[in-house]
Design a protein around this motif. Sequence first.
Motif, mmCIF file in Angstrom:
data_model
loop_
_atom_site.group_PDB
_atom_site.id
_atom_site.type_symbol
_atom_site.label_atom_id
_atom_site.label_comp_id
_atom_site.label_asym_id
_atom_site.label_seq_id
_atom_site.Cartn_x
_atom_site.Cartn_y
_atom_site.Cartn_z
ATOM 1 N N GLU A 70 0.819 -1.213 0.000
ATOM 2 C CA GLU A 70 0.000 0.000 0.000
ATOM 3 C C GLU A 70 0.854 1.264 0.000
ATOM 4 O OE1 GLU A 70 -2.399 -0.325 3.452
ATOM 5 O OE2 GLU A 70 -3.647 -1.960 2.654
ATOM 6 N N SER A 71 2.152 1.110 0.314
ATOM 7 C CA SER A 71 3.021 2.272 0.481
ATOM 8 C C SER A 71 3.353 2.977 -0.824
ATOM 9 C CB SER A 71 4.325 1.856 1.177
ATOM 10 O OG SER A 71 5.068 0.952 0.357
ATOM 11 N N THR A 72 3.294 2.249 -1.910
ATOM 12 C CA THR A 72 3.625 2.822 -3.216
ATOM 13 C C THR A 72 3.001 1.966 -4.297
ATOM 14 O OG1 THR A 72 5.432 3.548 -4.666
ATOM 15 C CG2 THR A 72 5.770 1.511 -3.436
ATOM 16 N N GLU A 73 2.980 2.463 -5.511
ATOM 17 C CA GLU A 73 2.412 1.690 -6.615
ATOM 18 C C GLU A 73 3.466 0.704 -7.111
ATOM 19 O OE1 GLU A 73 0.342 2.260 -11.021
ATOM 20 O OE2 GLU A 73 0.708 3.996 -9.745
ATOM 21 N N LEU A 74 3.340 -0.527 -6.654
ATOM 22 C CA LEU A 74 4.327 -1.557 -6.977
ATOM 23 C C LEU A 74 3.932 -2.335 -8.223
ATOM 24 C CD1 LEU A 74 4.924 -2.974 -3.391
ATOM 25 C CD2 LEU A 74 6.531 -1.604 -4.725
ATOM 26 N N GLU A 75 4.940 -2.828 -8.929
ATOM 27 C CA GLU A 75 4.683 -3.706 -10.058
ATOM 28 C C GLU A 75 4.188 -5.053 -9.540
ATOM 29 O OE1 GLU A 75 8.210 -3.996 -12.373
ATOM 30 O OE2 GLU A 75 8.372 -1.839 -12.694
ATOM 31 N N TYR A 76 3.479 -5.758 -10.393
ATOM 32 C CA TYR A 76 2.942 -7.076 -10.033
ATOM 33 C C TYR A 76 4.045 -7.998 -9.538
ATOM 34 C CZ TYR A 76 1.185 -11.819 -10.672
ATOM 35 O OH TYR A 76 0.843 -13.131 -10.477
ATOM 36 N N LEU A 77 5.223 -7.898 -10.133
ATOM 37 C CA LEU A 77 6.371 -8.719 -9.750
ATOM 38 C C LEU A 77 6.598 -8.687 -8.243
ATOM 39 C CD1 LEU A 77 9.154 -10.160 -10.242
ATOM 40 C CD2 LEU A 77 10.093 -7.890 -10.677
ATOM 41 N N TYR A 78 6.542 -7.493 -7.647
ATOM 42 C CA TYR A 78 6.825 -7.349 -6.225
ATOM 43 C C TYR A 78 5.667 -7.838 -5.362
ATOM 44 C CZ TYR A 78 10.732 -4.566 -7.871
ATOM 45 O OH TYR A 78 11.880 -4.164 -8.503
ATOM 46 N N THR A 79 4.455 -7.551 -5.763
ATOM 47 C CA THR A 79 3.311 -8.002 -4.974
ATOM 48 C C THR A 79 3.204 -9.522 -4.999
ATOM 49 O OG1 THR A 79 1.785 -7.766 -6.858
ATOM 50 C CG2 THR A 79 2.059 -5.862 -5.406
ATOM 51 N N HIS A 80 3.478 -10.120 -6.147
ATOM 52 C CA HIS A 80 3.355 -11.567 -6.310
ATOM 53 C C HIS A 80 4.410 -12.317 -5.505
ATOM 54 C CE1 HIS A 80 2.698 -15.445 -8.158
ATOM 55 N NE2 HIS A 80 3.911 -15.461 -8.671
ATOM 56 N N HIS A 81 5.667 -11.940 -5.660
ATOM 57 C CA HIS A 81 6.735 -12.704 -5.016
ATOM 58 C C HIS A 81 6.838 -12.427 -3.513
ATOM 59 C CE1 HIS A 81 8.590 -14.959 -8.257
ATOM 60 N NE2 HIS A 81 8.322 -13.929 -9.056
ATOM 61 N N THR A 82 6.464 -11.234 -3.070
ATOM 62 C CA THR A 82 6.459 -11.019 -1.620
ATOM 63 C C THR A 82 5.350 -11.832 -0.961
ATOM 64 O OG1 THR A 82 5.130 -8.994 -1.932
ATOM 65 C CG2 THR A 82 7.520 -8.734 -1.654
ATOM 66 N N LEU A 83 4.236 -12.016 -1.657
ATOM 67 C CA LEU A 83 3.166 -12.862 -1.123
ATOM 68 C C LEU A 83 3.644 -14.316 -1.013
ATOM 69 C CD1 LEU A 83 0.291 -13.235 -0.140
ATOM 70 C CD2 LEU A 83 -0.432 -13.485 -2.539
ATOM 71 N N MET A 84 4.354 -14.776 -2.035
ATOM 72 C CA MET A 84 4.915 -16.122 -1.980
ATOM 73 C C MET A 84 5.837 -16.277 -0.773
ATOM 74 S SD MET A 84 5.800 -16.772 -6.034
ATOM 75 C CE MET A 84 6.784 -18.245 -5.724
ATOM 76 N N PHE A 85 6.687 -15.263 -0.538
ATOM 77 C CA PHE A 85 7.636 -15.332 0.567
ATOM 78 C C PHE A 85 6.917 -15.342 1.915
ATOM 79 C CE2 PHE A 85 10.643 -13.236 3.567
ATOM 80 C CZ PHE A 85 11.621 -14.223 3.554
ATOM 81 N N VAL A 86 5.908 -14.493 2.057
ATOM 82 C CA VAL A 86 5.141 -14.448 3.305
ATOM 83 C C VAL A 86 4.456 -15.792 3.553
ATOM 84 C CG1 VAL A 86 3.092 -13.442 4.401
ATOM 85 C CG2 VAL A 86 4.816 -11.954 3.363
ATOM 86 N N ASP A 87 3.887 -16.370 2.513
ATOM 87 C CA ASP A 87 3.256 -17.692 2.648
ATOM 88 C C ASP A 87 4.265 -18.722 3.147
ATOM 89 O OD1 ASP A 87 0.809 -16.734 1.815
ATOM 90 O OD2 ASP A 87 1.022 -17.439 -0.257
ATOM 91 N N TYR A 88 5.480 -18.669 2.609
ATOM 92 C CA TYR A 88 6.524 -19.617 3.021
ATOM 93 C C TYR A 88 6.933 -19.383 4.474
ATOM 94 C CZ TYR A 88 11.191 -21.499 3.750
ATOM 95 O OH TYR A 88 12.275 -22.136 4.295
ATOM 96 N N ILE A 89 7.150 -18.133 4.849
ATOM 97 C CA ILE A 89 7.583 -17.804 6.213
ATOM 98 C C ILE A 89 6.528 -18.260 7.234
ATOM 99 C CG2 ILE A 89 8.018 -15.902 7.805
ATOM 100 C CD1 ILE A 89 10.396 -16.609 6.049
ATOM 101 N N GLU A 90 5.270 -18.062 6.910
ATOM 102 C CA GLU A 90 4.204 -18.554 7.795
ATOM 103 C C GLU A 90 4.176 -20.074 7.822
ATOM 104 O OE1 GLU A 90 0.898 -14.949 7.742
ATOM 105 O OE2 GLU A 90 0.631 -16.676 6.398
ATOM 106 N N HIS A 91 4.435 -20.679 6.686
ATOM 107 C CA HIS A 91 4.444 -22.139 6.583
ATOM 108 C C HIS A 91 5.473 -22.759 7.528
ATOM 109 C CE1 HIS A 91 4.419 -26.154 4.798
ATOM 110 N NE2 HIS A 91 5.713 -26.056 4.607
ATOM 111 N N ILE A 92 6.609 -22.079 7.729
ATOM 112 C CA ILE A 92 7.654 -22.626 8.600
ATOM 113 C C ILE A 92 7.562 -22.043 10.024
ATOM 114 C CG2 ILE A 92 9.233 -23.067 6.684
ATOM 115 C CD1 ILE A 92 10.794 -20.550 7.499
#
Length: 315
Positions: free
Chosen positions: A13-35
């Motif tokens: 929400e802090s800035t207008e990010l490209e899809y690349l950043y929104t997509h891969h940060t979501l993947m990373f967050v999912d992984y971090i929660e998974h572990i």
Amino acid sequence: MSYIRMYREKFIESTELEYLYTHHTLMFVDYIEHIGMGDKTVEIKSEHLKGSVQYYNEKGAIQTVSTMNNHLNAIKKFFGFLFKEGMATNIFNQIPDYDMFKQNIVEECNLKPASERGYFESDQIKELLDYFNSKSTKYSNMTMMGFFFKITLLAPTKRKVIASLKVSDFSEGFDSVTVNGFEIKLPRALSLDIKNELAQINRDIQKDDLFFELFCGCKYSENVFNTPFYYALKEIGYDVPKDKDTFSVECIRNTAIVDLAINGVNPYLISRLSGLSLGGLDNLLTKFEVDIDEKGDINRILNQEISKFQFYQDI
């Protein structure tokens, strides 16, 4: 909601990010929660960066060096934000030799180099599918492009054939489409998406209407798909040419044909569906250096078919 997911929401929400950043940060967050590290952001280390790539490599979502780089670059931008918020140290600054760090991941995960062979690797296809499924509205004609992309993967024939599909080529419930004489079943999600998008069109839809023209909103030629495809590739971080804003959609067809061949589909069926002659199909696979023998299945497939002979047991 975990701390890392909460701050990831603030990040996007802090800035207008490209899809690349929104997509891969979501993947990373999912992984971090998974572990089980979702509320332990200060304890995240470089080993968790590597673990994220390994995790998605095993799932088939990161198979190439370029996708790994996209994943790590997005996380790096995210950690710059976390550092400013006082939620984590910037672990990227603590990696002594970042290039060596990445090279070790490449070797451990056996990642492929970027392909310039005219077709896409599986992780790139998955990223594109995720992008089209995200309902992104940043660029125009992405609904049309998403349907073109998915239908071409299912029925890899010439661009002109797909572009010329009419509403009448689809079944009444849009659960199948007829291409080059084959009735191709559509996945339920795609069928529902088509029906939902058609329901939003404020006009009477006729059987003779060109299917993709309904979403383009204007008369078009088969070349209309190259520009939105370029921007879709750009959004997922694909290395698109800098000197033009179009990208040939033939790569989609080539990808699906290669996968059909690798999976042991009868070349005659591929030929009929794709519109290529058997010689043309052989030339395409040779051009892309696809050696089916390397997959180790061709002998099993052939012998399996031979064993179906009615007289096999009497030989």
